[in-house]
Design a protein around this motif. Structure first.
Motif, PDB file in Angstrom:
ATOM      1  N   ALA A 198       0.845  -1.207   0.000  1.00  0.00           N
ATOM      2  CA  ALA A 198       0.000   0.000   0.000  1.00  0.00           C
ATOM      3  C   ALA A 198       0.873   1.248   0.000  1.00  0.00           C
ATOM      4  O   ALA A 198       1.916   1.287   0.666  1.00  0.00           O
ATOM      5  N   MET A 199       0.438   2.266  -0.716  1.00  0.00           N
ATOM      6  CA  MET A 199       1.242   3.485  -0.799  1.00  0.00           C
ATOM      7  C   MET A 199       1.232   4.250   0.525  1.00  0.00           C
ATOM      8  O   MET A 199       2.231   4.814   0.942  1.00  0.00           O
ATOM      9  N   ILE A 200       0.075   4.244   1.183  1.00  0.00           N
ATOM     10  CA  ILE A 200      -0.056   5.000   2.424  1.00  0.00           C
ATOM     11  C   ILE A 200      -0.478   4.062   3.547  1.00  0.00           C
ATOM     12  O   ILE A 200      -1.509   3.384   3.451  1.00  0.00           O
ATOM     13  N   LYS A 201       0.297   4.042   4.634  1.00  0.00           N
ATOM     14  CA  LYS A 201      -0.058   3.211   5.788  1.00  0.00           C
ATOM     15  C   LYS A 201      -0.103   4.076   7.050  1.00  0.00           C
ATOM     16  O   LYS A 201       0.860   4.780   7.353  1.00  0.00           O
ATOM     17  N   LEU A 202      -1.224   3.966   7.735  1.00  0.00           N
ATOM     18  CA  LEU A 202      -1.380   4.697   8.990  1.00  0.00           C
ATOM     19  C   LEU A 202      -1.671   3.688  10.089  1.00  0.00           C
ATOM     20  O   LEU A 202      -2.275   2.631   9.826  1.00  0.00           O
ATOM     21  N   PHE A 203      -1.237   3.990  11.293  1.00  0.00           N
ATOM     22  CA  PHE A 203      -1.544   3.130  12.442  1.00  0.00           C
ATOM     23  C   PHE A 203      -2.024   4.051  13.557  1.00  0.00           C
ATOM     24  O   PHE A 203      -1.287   4.912  14.032  1.00  0.00           O
ATOM     25  N   LEU A 204      -3.296   3.894  13.915  1.00  0.00           N
ATOM     26  CA  LEU A 204      -3.857   4.753  14.969  1.00  0.00           C
ATOM     27  C   LEU A 204      -3.850   3.997  16.288  1.00  0.00           C
ATOM     28  O   LEU A 204      -4.179   2.813  16.345  1.00  0.00           O
ATOM     29  N   THR A 205      -3.507   4.717  17.338  1.00  0.00           N
ATOM     30  CA  THR A 205      -3.589   4.113  18.651  1.00  0.00           C
ATOM     31  C   THR A 205      -4.079   5.171  19.640  1.00  0.00           C
ATOM     32  O   THR A 205      -4.233   6.337  19.284  1.00  0.00           O
ATOM     33  N   ALA A 238      -6.592  15.779   9.668  1.00  0.00           N
ATOM     34  CA  ALA A 238      -5.596  16.734   9.161  1.00  0.00           C
ATOM     35  C   ALA A 238      -4.204  16.100   9.163  1.00  0.00           C
ATOM     36  O   ALA A 238      -3.435  16.255   8.197  1.00  0.00           O
ATOM     37  N   ALA A 239      -3.869  15.367  10.216  1.00  0.00           N
ATOM     38  CA  ALA A 239      -2.545  14.724  10.292  1.00  0.00           C
ATOM     39  C   ALA A 239      -2.414  13.678   9.180  1.00  0.00           C
ATOM     40  O   ALA A 239      -1.354  13.544   8.553  1.00  0.00           O
ATOM     41  N   ALA A 240      -3.498  12.952   8.941  1.00  0.00           N
ATOM     42  CA  ALA A 240      -3.465  11.926   7.891  1.00  0.00           C
ATOM     43  C   ALA A 240      -3.282  12.581   6.516  1.00  0.00           C
ATOM     44  O   ALA A 240      -2.457  12.139   5.715  1.00  0.00           O
ATOM     45  N   LEU A 241      -4.014  13.652   6.258  1.00  0.00           N
ATOM     46  CA  LEU A 241      -3.895  14.328   4.953  1.00  0.00           C
ATOM     47  C   LEU A 241      -2.495  14.893   4.738  1.00  0.00           C
ATOM     48  O   LEU A 241      -1.939  14.816   3.640  1.00  0.00           O
ATOM     49  N   ASP A 242      -1.898  15.438   5.803  1.00  0.00           N
ATOM     50  CA  ASP A 242      -0.517  15.956   5.719  1.00  0.00           C
ATOM     51  C   ASP A 242       0.435  14.858   5.294  1.00  0.00           C
ATOM     52  O   ASP A 242       1.276  15.041   4.420  1.00  0.00           O
ATOM     53  N   PHE A 243       0.278  13.708   5.965  1.00  0.00           N
ATOM     54  CA  PHE A 243       1.166  12.578   5.675  1.00  0.00           C
ATOM     55  C   PHE A 243       0.959  12.113   4.232  1.00  0.00           C
ATOM     56  O   PHE A 243       1.918  11.875   3.496  1.00  0.00           O
ATOM     57  N   ILE A 244      -0.298  12.009   3.828  1.00  0.00           N
ATOM     58  CA  ILE A 244      -0.590  11.532   2.471  1.00  0.00           C
ATOM     59  C   ILE A 244       0.010  12.482   1.440  1.00  0.00           C
ATOM     60  O   ILE A 244       0.650  12.056   0.484  1.00  0.00           O
TER      61      ILE A 244
END
Ligand code: CDP
Length: 217
Positions: A127-134, A200-206
């Motif tokens: 996957a191009m974008i990977k996020l892990f929320l905790t 917002a944090a996710a969009l910045d990273f993407i």
């Protein structure tokens, strides 16, 4: 274009993946729902979710209707889900469906957003974008109690916290596809963040990872 969002229960994955899917016009797959549906099917048939044969049969027989079962969001279904999810053969059956979804997102969409535990590590390792929320267990228990109450279910904080901790332990220590961030995932601790801040944090990273690949929003 695949975006994976993994993490423990009530870390904010559902809200974030819905927003991302809407923002980019991508399909969304709540992979937890597949495991809940398998666990729920086993319970409905009077079986034990830890019984491999019963769980594999339920996974193979899974139908679209099962994903709409009214009990799916209950804590009972969540517990059964995490039991069937520890069985390798069950994961194998569900993996096929998930990979197909990634390869050909429904509705001719140009991308897909995955919500789960192992979608960045096992299902879509490329996957191009990977996020892990905790988030801390206490914060997650407060969120889950609120969600359950909004659904009209009775929920007691102490009990929900206990169940979350048991499920976290089962999900992180199992031998197959344990819950953990992919090496290339951005880990976001949402304990002190609201849904807008997480988005917002996710969009910045993407945009930092894939500035040219994304559809204009
Ligand atoms: O909504 P919540 O985060 O509480 O749970 P869920 O995402 O619906 O997942 C329910 C259970 O399914 C988890 O506790 C995991 O044991 C299992 N699961 C998994 O093993 N792999 C996934 N990709 C998604 C869920």
């Amino acid at each position: 274009m695949i975006i994976t969002v993994d993490g423990p229960a009530a870390a904010g994955k559902g809200e974030l993946t819905q927003r991302l899917a809407k923002h980019f016009g991508f399909a969304r797959l709540d992979t937890g729902k597949l495991y809940r549906a398998v666990g729920w099917r086993v319970l409905a048939g009077g079986g034990d979710p830890e019984n491999e044969a019963a769980a594999v049969d339920a996974a193979k027989a899974l139908a679209a209707d099962d994903l709409e079962a009214p009990g799916l969001r209950s804590e009972e279904a969540a517990e059964a889900a995490s039991k069937v999810a520890a069985i390798q053969a069950v994961r194998g059956v569900l993996l096929e469906f998930q990979r197909h979804f990634a390869a050909a997102p429904p509705g001719g969409r140009k991308g897909a957003v995955f919500d789960g535990r192992d979608t960045g590590t096992v299902v879509c390792p490329d996957a191009m974008i990977k996020l892990f929320l905790t988030a801390s267990p206490e914060v997650r228990a407060i969120r889950r109690v609120k969600q359950l109450q909004e659904q009209g279910a009775e929920a007691i904080h102490g009990r929900v916290l206990q169940e979350l901790k048991e499920r976290d332990a089962r999900d992180t220590t199992r031998n197959v596809a344990p819950l953990k961030p992919a090496e290339d995932a951005l880990v976001i601790d949402t304990s002190d963040m609201d849904a807008d801040a997480v988005f917002a944090a996710a969009l910045d990273f993407i945009s930092s990872q894939a500035p040219d690949q994304l559809p204009k929003s």
